[in-house]
Scaffold this active site. Structure first.
Site, mmCIF file in Angstrom:
data_model
loop_
_atom_site.group_PDB
_atom_site.id
_atom_site.type_symbol
_atom_site.label_atom_id
_atom_site.label_comp_id
_atom_site.label_asym_id
_atom_site.label_seq_id
_atom_site.Cartn_x
_atom_site.Cartn_y
_atom_site.Cartn_z
ATOM 1 N N ARG A 258 13.980 11.743 59.833
ATOM 2 C CA ARG A 258 15.018 10.719 59.631
ATOM 3 C C ARG A 258 15.628 10.826 58.232
ATOM 4 O O ARG A 258 16.720 11.344 58.051
ATOM 5 C CB ARG A 258 14.427 9.319 59.882
ATOM 6 C CG ARG A 258 15.486 8.237 60.107
ATOM 7 C CD ARG A 258 16.106 7.720 58.838
ATOM 8 N NE ARG A 258 15.130 7.077 57.953
ATOM 9 C CZ ARG A 258 15.403 6.710 56.710
ATOM 10 N NH1 ARG A 258 16.604 6.925 56.196
ATOM 11 N NH2 ARG A 258 14.475 6.160 55.954
ATOM 12 N N ASP A 259 14.897 10.398 57.215
ATOM 13 C CA ASP A 259 15.461 10.405 55.855
ATOM 14 C C ASP A 259 15.796 11.835 55.444
ATOM 15 O O ASP A 259 16.797 12.091 54.762
ATOM 16 C CB ASP A 259 14.444 9.803 54.875
ATOM 17 C CG ASP A 259 15.094 9.152 53.673
ATOM 18 O OD1 ASP A 259 16.188 9.576 53.284
ATOM 19 O OD2 ASP A 259 14.490 8.221 53.100
ATOM 20 N N HIS B 219 8.182 3.426 49.626
ATOM 21 C CA HIS B 219 9.080 4.537 49.969
ATOM 22 C C HIS B 219 9.748 4.992 48.673
ATOM 23 O O HIS B 219 10.629 4.309 48.160
ATOM 24 C CB HIS B 219 10.099 3.998 50.991
ATOM 25 C CG HIS B 219 11.157 4.962 51.421
ATOM 26 N ND1 HIS B 219 11.149 5.577 52.650
ATOM 27 C CD2 HIS B 219 12.283 5.406 50.799
ATOM 28 C CE1 HIS B 219 12.231 6.347 52.771
ATOM 29 N NE2 HIS B 219 12.926 6.257 51.644
ATOM 30 N N HIS C 68 11.720 7.920 46.266
ATOM 31 C CA HIS C 68 12.472 9.179 46.140
ATOM 32 C C HIS C 68 12.153 9.768 44.773
ATOM 33 O O HIS C 68 11.887 9.041 43.810
ATOM 34 C CB HIS C 68 13.978 8.916 46.296
ATOM 35 C CG HIS C 68 14.365 8.746 47.741
ATOM 36 N ND1 HIS C 68 14.946 9.736 48.483
ATOM 37 C CD2 HIS C 68 14.194 7.700 48.588
ATOM 38 C CE1 HIS C 68 15.138 9.312 49.723
ATOM 39 N NE2 HIS C 68 14.691 8.072 49.822
ATOM 40 N N CYS D 173 19.856 9.105 50.836
ATOM 41 C CA CYS D 173 20.824 8.237 51.511
ATOM 42 C C CYS D 173 22.232 8.728 51.193
ATOM 43 O O CYS D 173 22.633 8.766 50.030
ATOM 44 C CB CYS D 173 20.654 6.791 51.025
ATOM 45 S SG CYS D 173 21.936 5.708 51.690
ATOM 46 N N ASN E 124 13.093 12.543 49.165
ATOM 47 C CA ASN E 124 11.879 11.707 49.145
ATOM 48 C C ASN E 124 10.782 12.449 48.385
ATOM 49 O O ASN E 124 10.874 13.651 48.167
ATOM 50 C CB ASN E 124 11.362 11.518 50.576
ATOM 51 C CG ASN E 124 12.236 10.619 51.399
ATOM 52 O OD1 ASN E 124 13.234 11.062 51.946
ATOM 53 N ND2 ASN E 124 11.876 9.361 51.500
HETATM 54 N N1 COA Z 1 24.606 2.986 67.202
HETATM 55 C C1 COA Z 1 25.733 3.578 67.685
HETATM 56 N N2 COA Z 1 26.958 3.098 67.507
HETATM 57 C C2 COA Z 1 27.076 1.955 66.811
HETATM 58 C C3 COA Z 1 25.975 1.283 66.299
HETATM 59 C C4 COA Z 1 24.697 1.837 66.497
HETATM 60 N N3 COA Z 1 23.597 1.269 66.018
HETATM 61 N N4 COA Z 1 26.407 0.181 65.684
HETATM 62 C C5 COA Z 1 27.734 0.152 65.807
HETATM 63 N N5 COA Z 1 28.152 1.222 66.500
HETATM 64 C C6 COA Z 1 29.514 1.595 66.853
HETATM 65 C C7 COA Z 1 30.286 0.465 67.490
HETATM 66 O O1 COA Z 1 30.028 0.419 68.854
HETATM 67 C C8 COA Z 1 31.716 0.857 67.185
HETATM 68 O O2 COA Z 1 32.107 1.911 68.027
HETATM 69 P P1 COA Z 1 33.628 2.148 68.442
HETATM 70 O O3 COA Z 1 34.360 2.500 67.182
HETATM 71 O O4 COA Z 1 33.550 3.289 69.395
HETATM 72 O O5 COA Z 1 34.076 0.852 69.055
HETATM 73 C C9 COA Z 1 31.606 1.454 65.783
HETATM 74 O O6 COA Z 1 30.238 1.896 65.651
HETATM 75 C C10 COA Z 1 31.919 0.443 64.697
HETATM 76 O O7 COA Z 1 31.109 -0.707 64.883
HETATM 77 P P2 COA Z 1 30.936 -1.810 63.764
HETATM 78 O O8 COA Z 1 29.970 -2.823 64.228
HETATM 79 O O9 COA Z 1 32.298 -2.273 63.331
HETATM 80 O O10 COA Z 1 30.227 -0.952 62.654
HETATM 81 P P3 COA Z 1 30.701 -0.575 61.177
HETATM 82 O O11 COA Z 1 31.704 0.493 61.219
HETATM 83 O O12 COA Z 1 30.997 -1.814 60.426
HETATM 84 O O13 COA Z 1 29.309 0.055 60.653
HETATM 85 C C11 COA Z 1 26.942 0.182 60.913
HETATM 86 C C12 COA Z 1 28.133 -0.701 60.632
HETATM 87 C C13 COA Z 1 25.713 -0.578 60.500
HETATM 88 C C14 COA Z 1 26.893 0.505 62.406
HETATM 89 C C15 COA Z 1 27.097 1.508 60.109
HETATM 90 O O14 COA Z 1 27.430 1.225 58.796
HETATM 91 C C16 COA Z 1 25.811 2.309 60.140
HETATM 92 O O15 COA Z 1 25.431 2.830 61.177
HETATM 93 N N6 COA Z 1 25.133 2.455 58.973
HETATM 94 C C17 COA Z 1 23.889 3.157 58.883
HETATM 95 C C18 COA Z 1 23.892 4.071 57.690
HETATM 96 C C19 COA Z 1 22.583 4.796 57.550
HETATM 97 O O16 COA Z 1 21.945 5.182 58.510
HETATM 98 N N7 COA Z 1 22.175 5.018 56.289
HETATM 99 C C20 COA Z 1 20.992 5.741 55.971
HETATM 100 C C21 COA Z 1 19.742 5.060 56.319
HETATM 101 S S1 COA Z 1 19.310 3.764 55.221
HETATM 102 ZN ZN ZN Z 2 14.899 6.955 51.629
#
Ligand code: COA
Ligand code: ZN
Length: 312
Positions: free
Chosen positions: A17-18, A209, A211, A242, A251
């Protein structure tokens, strides 16, 4: 501070994952599955095998479903999925994740950069996930990113961290992770925060956790262990970071951590030879060298041939 090293240190492997989330090269689903299957044989009790986040945010892990349903699950291993919201939780449950790791930053700015939400919005989303999990065997872990400092906001108040721990516990989370997203922690700060949080949660529920961004990763592990922490995330080869935190890097390296423990007589139950062999396969898989050190230097007991002129 204790100097009793008889208590087992639990390592949760997070490279799938990370580690892989920040890699620019696309790693085939079959290669991810093969990596996790090998890690499953190394003695870990917990592996964070992927995330269920927006595929636009983290394209590298967009195949979470195929990965989770394709791996050979070993009995006794908990396969964890990182999720940001209810949609991610539903995907993870359908893919048979054993535990959800819900992540929010202590810093509003990093949470907005990473999750596109305020902390309040993240907590509301976690409430929906907790409601979904109630009455099921699904485990919930709450991670607090930027616990030890934020690349945008700087210092983070320790009171704020403890308040988030409290909020997570109220939501029914059974595990808490304190994450040093960009390697800003130092050992004195780590001791202080660990001692404080251990008044809120037992050591069996707390994960650290770290890094290694500024080279303090393993120092911080020892400080946390001596303050009573027992669970640590680490990543094969020292992969990780990240993508939404400027300057993020790997990490702490799993094989370097296990080597430290082996040398100090701290039990981990993890097979270092297997890890080193697996770590040697990473550069060709990823297309670059990795920061891990023991894989390059060898173990202390890997002795070198005596120079020929000394034998004569
Ligand atoms: N899995 C898949 N798709 C997702 C989702 C999820 N968990 N959450 C939201 N989506 C999709 C929505 O369905 C939407 O799809 P569409 O454009 O086809 O309609 C799109 O993403 C936007 O949804 P929204 O709720 O407006 O999300 P956002 O653009 O504001 O982003 C997160 C919010 C949380 C989904 C996004 O920032 C994210 O996934 N961040 C994680 C980052 C990460 O993993 N960082 C490292 C680990 S700490
Ligand atoms: Zn991390």
């Amino acid at each position: 501070m204790i100097s009793d090293y008889s208590q087992r240190l639990i390592v949760q492997e997070v490279s799938p994952r990370d580690g892989l989330q920040i890699e620019p090269r696309w790693i085939e689903t079959a290669d991810k599955i093969a990596l996790i299957d090998q890690l499953s044989l190394a003695g870990f009790s917990r592996i964070e095998a992927g995330s269920f986040v927006s595929p636009k945010a983290i394209p590298a892990l967009r195949d979470g479903e195929e990965v989770f349903t394709g791996i050979k699950r070993q009995p006794g291993v908990i396969y964890v999925a990182l999720v940001p919201n209810l949609k991610g939780a539903q995907r993870a449950v359908q893919a048979f994740a054993d535990e959800l790791n819900l992540v929010m930053s202590a810093s509003q700015t990093h949470n907005r950069a990473n999750m596109r939400m305020s902390c309040e919005q993240s907590l509301l989303a976690f409430g929906d996930v907790a409601a979904m999990a109630r009455g099921t065997s699904l485990r919930l872990n709450g991670s607090i990113a930027t616990t030890f400092g934020c690349p945008f906001e700087g210092s983070i108040s320790e009171d704020r961290v403890c308040e988030i721990v409290e909020a997570y516990l109220e939501l029914g989370m059974t595990g808490i992770t304190l994450a040093d997203t960009t390697g800003m922690a130092n050992p004195r700060q780590v001791s202080r925060i660990v001692e404080r949080v251990l008044t809120q949660v037992p050591a069996s529920a707390l994960t650290l956790h770290f890094h290694n961004t500024r080279g303090l990763g393993l120092c911080n592990v020892l400080a946390a262990y001596e303050a009573g922490a027992r669970r640590f995330d680490a990543s094969l080869g020292g992969l990780g970071g990240c993508p939404f935190a400027p300057g993020a890097s790997g990490n702490i390296c799993t094989e370097d951590l296990v080597n430290l423990c082996d040398e100090m007589g701290i039990e981990t139950g993890i097979d270092l030879s297997l890890l080193l062999a697996l770590s040697r396969t990473l550069p060709s898989l990823l297309g670059h060298e990795l920061p891990g050190q023991v894989v390059k230097a060898g173990r202390n007991r890997d002795l070198h041939a005596v120079p020929a002129d000394l034998i004569a």
